[in-house]
Every structure is written in structure tokens, then in C-alpha cells.
Design a protein around this motif. Structure first.
Motif, PDB file in Angstrom:
ATOM      1  N   GLN A  22       0.851  -1.208   0.000  1.00 34.96           N
ATOM      2  CA  GLN A  22       0.000   0.000   0.000  1.00 34.96           C
ATOM      3  C   GLN A  22       0.884   1.255   0.000  1.00 34.96           C
ATOM      4  O   GLN A  22       0.833   2.067   0.907  1.00 34.96           O
ATOM      5  CB  GLN A  22      -0.946  -0.014   1.199  1.00 34.96           C
ATOM      6  CG  GLN A  22      -2.233  -0.750   0.961  1.00 34.96           C
ATOM      7  CD  GLN A  22      -2.039  -2.214   0.599  1.00 34.96           C
ATOM      8  OE1 GLN A  22      -2.254  -2.632  -0.522  1.00 34.96           O
ATOM      9  NE2 GLN A  22      -1.589  -2.985   1.575  1.00 34.96           N
ATOM     10  N   GLY A  23       1.708   1.381  -1.027  1.00 39.24           N
ATOM     11  CA  GLY A  23       2.750   2.403  -1.018  1.00 39.24           C
ATOM     12  C   GLY A  23       2.349   3.779  -1.523  1.00 39.24           C
ATOM     13  O   GLY A  23       3.099   4.734  -1.386  1.00 39.24           O
ATOM     14  N   THR A  24       1.158   3.906  -2.109  1.00 38.19           N
ATOM     15  CA  THR A  24       0.769   5.224  -2.615  1.00 38.19           C
ATOM     16  C   THR A  24       0.091   6.026  -1.509  1.00 38.19           C
ATOM     17  O   THR A  24      -0.960   5.651  -1.015  1.00 38.19           O
ATOM     18  CB  THR A  24      -0.180   5.093  -3.819  1.00 38.19           C
ATOM     19  OG1 THR A  24       0.467   4.297  -4.813  1.00 38.19           O
ATOM     20  CG2 THR A  24      -0.485   6.456  -4.412  1.00 38.19           C
ATOM     21  N   VAL A  25       0.720   7.112  -1.135  1.00 32.52           N
ATOM     22  CA  VAL A  25       0.186   7.919  -0.038  1.00 32.52           C
ATOM     23  C   VAL A  25      -0.711   9.031  -0.575  1.00 32.52           C
ATOM     24  O   VAL A  25      -1.646   9.462   0.079  1.00 32.52           O
ATOM     25  CB  VAL A  25       1.332   8.561   0.779  1.00 32.52           C
ATOM     26  CG1 VAL A  25       0.803   9.135   2.074  1.00 32.52           C
ATOM     27  CG2 VAL A  25       2.415   7.551   1.069  1.00 32.52           C
ATOM     28  N   CYS A  26      -0.420   9.484  -1.780  1.00 32.19           N
ATOM     29  CA  CYS A  26      -1.135  10.630  -2.327  1.00 32.19           C
ATOM     30  C   CYS A  26      -1.182  10.467  -3.839  1.00 32.19           C
ATOM     31  O   CYS A  26      -0.194  10.068  -4.451  1.00 32.19           O
ATOM     32  CB  CYS A  26      -0.367  11.900  -1.939  1.00 32.19           C
ATOM     33  SG  CYS A  26      -0.957  13.407  -2.719  1.00 32.19           S
ATOM     34  N   ALA A  27      -2.345  10.764  -4.417  1.00 32.13           N
ATOM     35  CA  ALA A  27      -2.472  10.557  -5.860  1.00 32.13           C
ATOM     36  C   ALA A  27      -3.397  11.613  -6.439  1.00 32.13           C
ATOM     37  O   ALA A  27      -4.376  12.014  -5.817  1.00 32.13           O
ATOM     38  CB  ALA A  27      -3.043   9.170  -6.131  1.00 32.13           C
ATOM     39  N   GLY A  28      -3.078  12.056  -7.637  1.00 32.14           N
ATOM     40  CA  GLY A  28      -3.944  13.073  -8.222  1.00 32.14           C
ATOM     41  C   GLY A  28      -3.640  13.338  -9.675  1.00 32.14           C
ATOM     42  O   GLY A  28      -2.916  12.595 -10.329  1.00 32.14           O
TER      43      GLY A  28
END
Ligand code: ATP
Ligand code: MG
Length: 422
Positions: free
Chosen positions: A279-285
Motif C-alpha cells: 500500500q505504497g501510494t500515499v497521495c495521488a492526483g
């Protein structure tokens, strides 16, 4: 004994022990958003199911298998929001916030997805999100990325996260690329995982972020999205990277970064860490210039991101970056019956006199030894013991002089004088 009722799987209580970490994180998020003049918007957690079908896309993981959807008593299909952008656009359209205006907004709150619960993945989780409407240029893409970079800085975890960037280009360019990718993958269909085979027809771009090593192997020789970029999207991307370079923000181009929601175009990005396992994605946009119009508003460009707060807190904990918090500063106890009657008034006076002082008043009749043991267990810095006509200040912990809260004994004494004279 009656059977106890438990929380829904994947939906967590936040216990008092954990709440200081969350309050700290939420405080930093709010402050940084304010530093970029973003304003808070709060949307309901329930929306019409159609809102998410029309925005996120029918053949995405979220809409296909993760939504909490049910009919309410009127027979209307409602869905617990799986993300914030669609709701934010819905609200912006509904209240006339978007057309011909610029808006810098943020939101924070629970989201709901029926996924397999594991570390960093829950069925109720929380996002902090930023949305900027009405600005088409790469300057605003740079701004939202710089805002996120400032967050890592403020939290002291800049070294633990990496910025990955890509451009999904224009709808037309992406459509041409989709065809090329589909044709290529058809020729290698036998080597693809089952999900990817299914996605060949429905959502071929998602094959790019398949976790299967065999599929990833096939993709090594697949056509590259950047070869299909249109000129305007290429210029937009360069405009963004030039601004990031000028601001000293490092990034890597990840050509397989496509994001799981249909509404993105041009810039997409993720902040990824290796500290949290899968679960390595902390922030996405990214940019979603078509969404406002798609949801019934007048065409308005937009860009934003969402950050998973659970993952952020896990990352901060893994790096020991959560500041210590103090629940009790002063433990107040009375040692006589008349002092006991005065104790609540003394506690009030202390809170009046020392701004922010956390005063816990002993409750119950116990001997002094037990009271002191409780004072110690509370973690308080001081015990204040009040008797009929005097008081005693006991230091329970040795603090640096700078950290002492009650340094002025005269001020403390005045608290007792005023309560005594009443
Ligand atoms: P993933 O690939 O991990 O499933 P996603 O692409 O579905 O993530 P987004 O929809 O982009 O996630 O949501 C933005 C962020 O919200 C994610 O990067 C992550 O930090 C967080 N997030 C998403 N789903 C969950 C979840 N089920 N539990 C906790 N955090 C989540
Ligand atoms: Mg997901």
C-alpha cells in the motif's frame, strides 16, 4: 451475558491513544492548505449512485466492485462516497462555485470502499483532498504538487516519498494510444493475467498497472504513451516539469502511471513510499478538465489530489515523526473535606490563569498515597495538593526548564488567594 456487537470489518475505531496523532496530522494539513489559500468544503457522505458511475467510470475497480450502494426507503439508489472529487464537483456545480471562477478548495473526511482489509487498506478510510478549479495552465498543477511537497516537508518525511509523474495527454491522443496498446496486447493475450485479459476490452489502460510479473514482462515492449502525446499536452507537461525543476522538486517519469479513475487527462501523479509494503501510494492526483462538464456544469478545467490519512499516519509512525502529546499537565487533589469542596473552583482558576493548561481533577475519596499514584499514572507534570489553607506544588517529572508550564509560583499562589477569599 449478552453477545457483544462488533464494528464492521475494515471500519476502525480511532481510540484516544491514537487521536493525538490524527489531530496533529489534521492540523498540519489544514495549516498548509491555508498557506496556499485553499478553503475547506464539506460534502455529505451519501450521494446518488449515478454521480460516481458517471464520474469515476463504469468499468473501474471502484464502481465495479468496491462501492457501498443501497436503495433508501424511497427506492433511490445511494452510495457511500468512495472518493471526494466527484462530490466536490457536484457541490461546486450545484452552488455555482465553478463557472468562470477560480476556486481553491480542500476537504477531509471518511470514504468507503468494499476492499479486502489489510495494512493501509480499509473499508472506511479517510482522505485529505485538494481541488483547484478554473485554471488550465501547468502553473496550477505545479502549485498542487508543491503544496503536497510542503506537507512532506512539514511532516519530516520528504526522504521517504518519491514523486512519480505522467501525462495521459488529450482524450484523442489517449484514444489513439488505447488502440495501439490493445492491438499489441492482443498479440500477447496468452501471457496476460485474467484481470488484464478482461480489461483488454473494457479498460485497457489499466493493464499498465497490473501487479502480475508476467503481464509486466509483456509490457516491457508495449507502445509508450509518451509517443502518442499531442503537442499541447507535451507543452503542458514540460511547463510543469520546468516549474518543478525551478522549485527543486525531484520526480520520476512513470509511463505506466494511469490511475484507477476514468476522469483524468494530462497530468497524473502519485507520491509513493517503499515503507508501507504493497500500500505504497500515499497521495495521488492529476488533472480532470472534462469532469465538471461531464457532471452537467459548464466546461471548467481542474486539478487535484487525494491523500490517504491512514497511510500517512502509518508512514509517520514508522519514521517516529509523531510528536509526543501530553494529556494531563496538572493533577489536582484535595486533602481535606473543605479543600475538596474548593477543588473544582481551584481547577477553574488554574484554567483561567494558565492558558492551555490541562488540569485533571482527582475524583473519589482515596488516601494520599493512592491519589499520588494516580497523579503519576496520569503522566502529569505536576501534582497540586490543596489543603484547608495552603497548597503544595509537586514536580512529578523532570522537564527542561524551557518546557515548564508553571514557572511563576506567585501567579499560582494568586489562584489560591482568590479562591480562598471567596
Ligand atoms: P490503491 O491503488 O492503493 O487501491 P487507489 O488508486 O484506489 O489506491 P485513489 O482512489 O487514488 O486510490 O485514492 C487516493 C489515496 O487514498 C490513495 O493513494 C491512498 O492513499 C488512499 N486510499 C485509497 N483507497 C484506500 C483504502 N481502501 N484504505 C486506505 N486508504 C486508501
Ligand atoms: Mg484502489
Amino acid at each position: 451475558m449478552a453477545k457483544t456487537i462488533q464494528a464492521i470489518r475494515g471500519m476502525n475505531d480511532l481510540l484516544p491513544e491514537q487521536s493525538p496523532a490524527w489531530q496533529y496530522v489534521e492540523g498540519v494539513l489544514r495549516d498548509v492548505a491555508a498557506a496556499y489559500t485553499y478553503q475547506e468544503i464539506r460534502m455529505p457522505v451519501l450521494e446518488s449512485t449515478d454521480l460516481f458511475k458517471r464520474s469515476i467510470g463504469e468499468v473501474t475497480d471502484i464502481v465495479e466492485k468496491e462501492m457501498y450502494t443501497f436503495d433508501d426507503r424511497n427506492g433511490d439508489s445511494l452510495t457511500l462516497r468512495p472518493e471526494g472529487t466527484a462530490s466536490c464537483v457536484r457541490a461546486g456545480n450545484e452552488h455555482g462555485l465553478l463557472y468562470n471562477q477560480t476556486q481553491r478548495l480542500w476537504y477531509m473526511g471518511p470514504m468507503f470502499r468494499h476492499e479486502r482489509p489489510q495494512k493501509g487498506r480499509y473499508r472506511q478510510f479517510h482522505q485529505f483532498g485538494i481541488e483547484a478549479f478554473g485554471m488550465p495552465g501547468p502553473d496550477i498543477d505545479a502549485e498542487v504538487i508543491l503544496l503536497s511537497a510542503r506537507l512532506w516537508q512539514a511532516f519530516g518525511i520528504s526522504e521517504q516519498v518519491e514523486l512519480q509523474l505522467n501525462s495521459l495527454a488529450s482524450n484523442e491522443a489517449r484514444a489513439r494510444y488505447r488502440e495501439a496498446l490493445r492491438e499489441f496486447l492482443r498479440a500477447h493475450e496468452a501471457q496476460l493475467d485474467e484481470d488484464s485479459k478482461r480489461r483488454l476490452d473494457t479498460n485497457v489502460l489499466r493493464v499498465l498497472d497490473s501487479k502480475s510479473p508476467e503481464t509486466q514482462q509483456v509490457l516491457e515492449n508495449a507502445p509508450k504513451l509518451s509517443d502518442y502525446w499531442d503537442d499541447e499536452s507535451r507543452a503542458h507537461f514540460e511547463g510543469l516539469t520546468q516549474r518543478l525543476d525551478a522549485a527543486g522538486i525531484k520526480y520520476v517519469l512513470n509511463e505506466r502511471l494511469v490511475r484507477g479513475l476514468d476522469y483524468y487527462n494530462r497530468t497524473v501523479f502519485e507520491w509513493v513510499t517503499t515503507e508501507l509494503g504493497a500500500q505504497g501510494t500515499v497521495c495521488a492526483g492529476g488533472r480532470y478538465d472534462g469532469l465538471v462538464e461531464q457532471l452537467g456544469g459548464k466546461a471548467t478545467p481542474a486539478v487535484g489530489f487525494a491523500m490517504g490519512i491512514e497511510r500517512l499516519v502509518l508512514l509517520l509512525e514508522s519514521q517516529n515523526k509523531i510528536p509526543a502529546s501530553q494529556v494531563v499537565d496538572v493533577y489536582l487533589m484535595a486533602l481535606s473535606e473543605s479543600a475538596e469542596l474548593k477543588a473544582p473552583a481551584v481547577a477553574e482558576k488554574l484554567r483561567d490563569q494558565f492558558a492551555g493548561l490541562k488540569v485533571q481533577l482527582h475524583s473519589g475519596s482515596q488516601n494520599m498515597k493512592k491519589k499520588l499514584a494516580k497523579a503519576d499514572k496520569s503522566g502529569a507534570e505536576y501534582a497540586i495538593i490543596i489543603r484547608d489553607n495552603d497548597f503544595e506544588l509537586k514536580h512529578l517529572r523532570n522537564r527542561d526548564k524551557d518546557d515548564l508550564i508553571i514557572t511563576d509560583l506567585a501567579q499560582l499562589a494568586s489562584v489560591f488567594q482568590t479562591t480562598n477569599s471567596k
